[in-house]
Motif scaffolding. Sequence first.
Motif, mmCIF file in Angstrom:
data_model
loop_
_atom_site.group_PDB
_atom_site.id
_atom_site.type_symbol
_atom_site.label_atom_id
_atom_site.label_comp_id
_atom_site.label_asym_id
_atom_site.label_seq_id
_atom_site.Cartn_x
_atom_site.Cartn_y
_atom_site.Cartn_z
ATOM 1 N N ARG A 18 0.830 -1.207 0.000
ATOM 2 C CA ARG A 18 0.000 0.000 0.000
ATOM 3 C C ARG A 18 0.869 1.264 0.000
ATOM 4 N NH1 ARG A 18 -2.378 2.085 4.140
ATOM 5 N NH2 ARG A 18 -1.668 0.465 5.572
ATOM 6 N N ALA A 19 1.912 1.239 0.834
ATOM 7 C CA ALA A 19 2.798 2.412 0.918
ATOM 8 C C ALA A 19 3.547 2.604 -0.398
ATOM 9 C CB ALA A 19 3.775 2.236 2.079
ATOM 10 N N TYR A 143 9.757 4.973 12.504
ATOM 11 C CA TYR A 143 9.139 4.038 13.444
ATOM 12 C C TYR A 143 9.841 2.680 13.410
ATOM 13 C CZ TYR A 143 5.547 1.632 16.085
ATOM 14 O OH TYR A 143 4.875 0.913 17.040
ATOM 15 N N GLU A 183 6.762 2.066 6.061
ATOM 16 C CA GLU A 183 5.318 2.049 5.806
ATOM 17 C C GLU A 183 4.513 2.480 7.032
ATOM 18 O OE1 GLU A 183 7.157 -0.462 6.566
ATOM 19 O OE2 GLU A 183 6.038 -2.012 7.626
ATOM 20 N N LYS A 184 5.207 2.640 8.188
ATOM 21 C CA LYS A 184 4.542 3.109 9.415
ATOM 22 C C LYS A 184 5.126 4.428 9.886
ATOM 23 C CE LYS A 184 1.635 -0.046 9.749
ATOM 24 N NZ LYS A 184 0.205 0.294 9.701
ATOM 25 N N SER A 186 4.880 7.466 8.520
ATOM 26 C CA SER A 186 4.192 8.644 8.006
ATOM 27 C C SER A 186 4.953 9.261 6.820
ATOM 28 C CB SER A 186 3.985 9.660 9.143
ATOM 29 O OG SER A 186 2.936 10.551 8.828
ATOM 30 N N LEU A 190 7.328 7.472 3.818
ATOM 31 C CA LEU A 190 6.900 7.472 2.414
ATOM 32 C C LEU A 190 7.960 8.136 1.536
ATOM 33 C CD1 LEU A 190 3.087 8.314 2.773
ATOM 34 C CD2 LEU A 190 4.157 6.072 2.413
ATOM 35 N N GLU B 278 -3.299 12.013 11.323
ATOM 36 C CA GLU B 278 -1.962 11.736 10.791
ATOM 37 C C GLU B 278 -1.382 13.013 10.182
ATOM 38 O OE1 GLU B 278 -1.338 8.512 7.975
ATOM 39 O OE2 GLU B 278 0.751 9.112 7.709
ATOM 40 N N GLU B 309 -6.310 1.303 5.680
ATOM 41 C CA GLU B 309 -6.046 1.459 4.251
ATOM 42 C C GLU B 309 -5.368 2.777 3.912
ATOM 43 O OE1 GLU B 309 -7.170 -0.561 1.075
ATOM 44 O OE2 GLU B 309 -6.197 -1.636 2.702
ATOM 45 N N PHE B 312 -0.582 5.705 7.589
ATOM 46 C CA PHE B 312 0.829 5.308 7.543
ATOM 47 C C PHE B 312 1.540 5.553 8.864
ATOM 48 C CE2 PHE B 312 -0.400 6.040 3.122
ATOM 49 C CZ PHE B 312 -0.109 4.782 2.601
ATOM 50 N N ILE B 313 0.776 5.432 9.944
ATOM 51 C CA ILE B 313 1.358 5.416 11.289
ATOM 52 C C ILE B 313 0.814 4.166 11.984
ATOM 53 C CG2 ILE B 313 1.761 7.897 11.572
ATOM 54 C CD1 ILE B 313 -0.964 8.084 12.956
ATOM 55 N N PRO B 314 1.466 3.743 13.068
ATOM 56 C CA PRO B 314 1.000 2.525 13.732
ATOM 57 C C PRO B 314 -0.427 2.665 14.255
ATOM 58 C CG PRO B 314 3.192 3.132 14.470
ATOM 59 C CD PRO B 314 2.687 4.275 13.666
ATOM 60 N N ARG B 488 8.269 14.209 17.815
ATOM 61 C CA ARG B 488 8.617 13.995 16.424
ATOM 62 C C ARG B 488 8.243 15.217 15.597
ATOM 63 N NH1 ARG B 488 5.828 11.602 11.885
ATOM 64 N NH2 ARG B 488 3.966 11.525 13.172
#
Lengths: 200, 488
Positions: A18-19, A143, A183-184, A186, A190, B278, B309, B312-314, B488
């Motif tokens: 997905r990413a 992450y 992919e986690k 943010s 990306l 996000e 979907e 893009f963070i946990p 962050r």
Amino acid sequence: MITTLIDSPVANVANIARALRTVGAELQVTRDPDAIANAEKLVLPGVGSFIAAMCWLEENRIDSAIHAAVANGASLLGVCVGHQLLFDVSHEMGTTAGLGLVRGEVHKFEGSLPVPQIGWNRVQCAEGGDRTLFEGVENGVFYFVNSYAASNAPDEIARADYGGPFTAAVQRDRIFGVQFHPEKSSAAGLRVLRNFVSWT
Amino acid sequence: MDVIPSLDLLGGQVVRLLHGDFAKVTAYGDPESVLDSLDVPRGSRLHLVDLEASRSGRPIELDVVRRLAKRDLRVQVGGGIRSLADARAWIEAGAAKIVIGTVAADSPAILREIVDALGPDRVIAAIDVRDGIVRVNGWESDARATLAEVLARVEALGIGEALITDINKDGAMRGPSFALYRSLQTKLRIIASGGVSTLGDVVSLSRIRSVGACVIGRALLDRRMQLAEARARVATPNAIPERIIPCLDVRDGRVVKGVNFVDIRDAGDPVECAARYEAEGADELVILDISATDANRTTALETVHRVSESLFIPLTVGGGVRTIEDFRALLRAGADRVAINTAALRNPQLIADCAREFGVQAVVLSCDAKRVNDHFEAMVRSGKESSGVDAVAWCRQAEELGTGEILLTSVDRDGTNAGYDIELLRAVTSVVRISVIASGGAGALEHFRDAIESGGARAVLAASLFHDRRLSIGDVKRYLTGEGIPVR
């Protein structure tokens, strides 16, 4: 150029797919050794144990397919355990040989911080190192979920600190690896994926 | 920041007095064996207090200082130093520095004489403060000068360091006085003293600009923390950012929000909320499924899938997880981590089973704690019913069973905007090594700071505050950055 994502059962392939699509990759997700051997741009994901991931590569002849692709000039990005698989050796549950595509060994975190590391950590690019992967996020926060990491790897291009410095990313020729989960991570994560996907 | 072990001496032994009472002595043995047991390395600074000297007004434990100086320790010693002769006696015995209290606050002429004779680098000014007032003579009387005056005088003499003790915090194990240290306007290197009882306290002190060191006594002697670990934690205090986590309480595919787990109202579409968070800089997202019935569980899985979907963070998901299969279904739907609450209290083995099956990093213990008399109880059924289990002991047990993190919600504070329950947070963070997410009660910027700084939380969670846009995640991050807390 098509990006080939290795469809490892010991990885969260859906998230990475997905990413990668989000950053514009034209994606092929496969575990067919021939397709992998002929790939021009490969992504090797992985979570869980090194030994399980390595066994799966060997049993499905994907290890030799990756070597073949690299010998043909393919570029490769390893992610998390996929990054660790690039090294010579891991010391997770005994000693297991990796793909040997980058130099160094993977060890358990030592020191006093809780293991696994679960969370964000600042990643610093090495002075004078290759910035291809980190262009735009040279001092980014990413992450991580890991109990093991390489440290002071000869091919290190970025490091982070978790009770002591460890290797956050490596690069040797056209082979890259990141210990974190882009992919986690943010926008910063990306960006790293986009840098890899658009690199020629 | 340097972490300096501190020992009180009486009759050649390391001791601790209960409430300063010489009749109530706990003895820990001779200084050498105590230092060995604490793993104090060579070259380390060591803070000594000669209790008898502070009572009698003349140096007593000179021989201890002589012996320890030979062990390559940089000894700083205090206790009733009222004259140049006393000061000189300690230095001649081998002390690197002397710690001067009452004289520094109340006798400028003697302080000047000592500094002129021995040099300002040999002197640490010790200032004891209660409610903003400097106290002298063993805390028995107010000093003539104000705190600001004493600091200015000490600074003018060229002294570099001031040991500042908040009397109300000393030995209480409730944490140091962060507000006091943050408020100080001085160029002096502050040595913080009093109440430092957890690793979190040490890290939080290291983030305050004026604080250059802290002394730790009781927490080391009582084995609440290891010196080496404390020093390691402050070596890179800003590498690992603290996390801001918005929470979506979801029912039947919609975000809802209640006060004290009741009085529920609609607050929007989860996918839209998640994407907005996000974009605002959320470090992670928590979804709590508060639908009560199995029929709605499928809806919850769909919600998780839809949210993941485009995220893009946990993503951590909790609510109604009863079996390893529920856990697996949520991971498959797109959760990175799953929070378990009631089911784990009824069957603690579920934590170990899930950790083995999916990895420690995937397991989050969700603990809803409610204050009952002088302790906290772990609640079940969305905070409505007590399990009878002590919440702090339960968190500790869950860590041993294999949870990667603890989401700790104060049922009393939830939805009140009155601030996180710092006492609850400290109770848990002082006994576990894994990260604790503070939850329940966020209502203002300083609440986030306090949960991290005083509570020892490694992440802060809020729901209604962010939903209602009273604060944005960006607001919280800017504020924390200004307070020296890395984000962050």
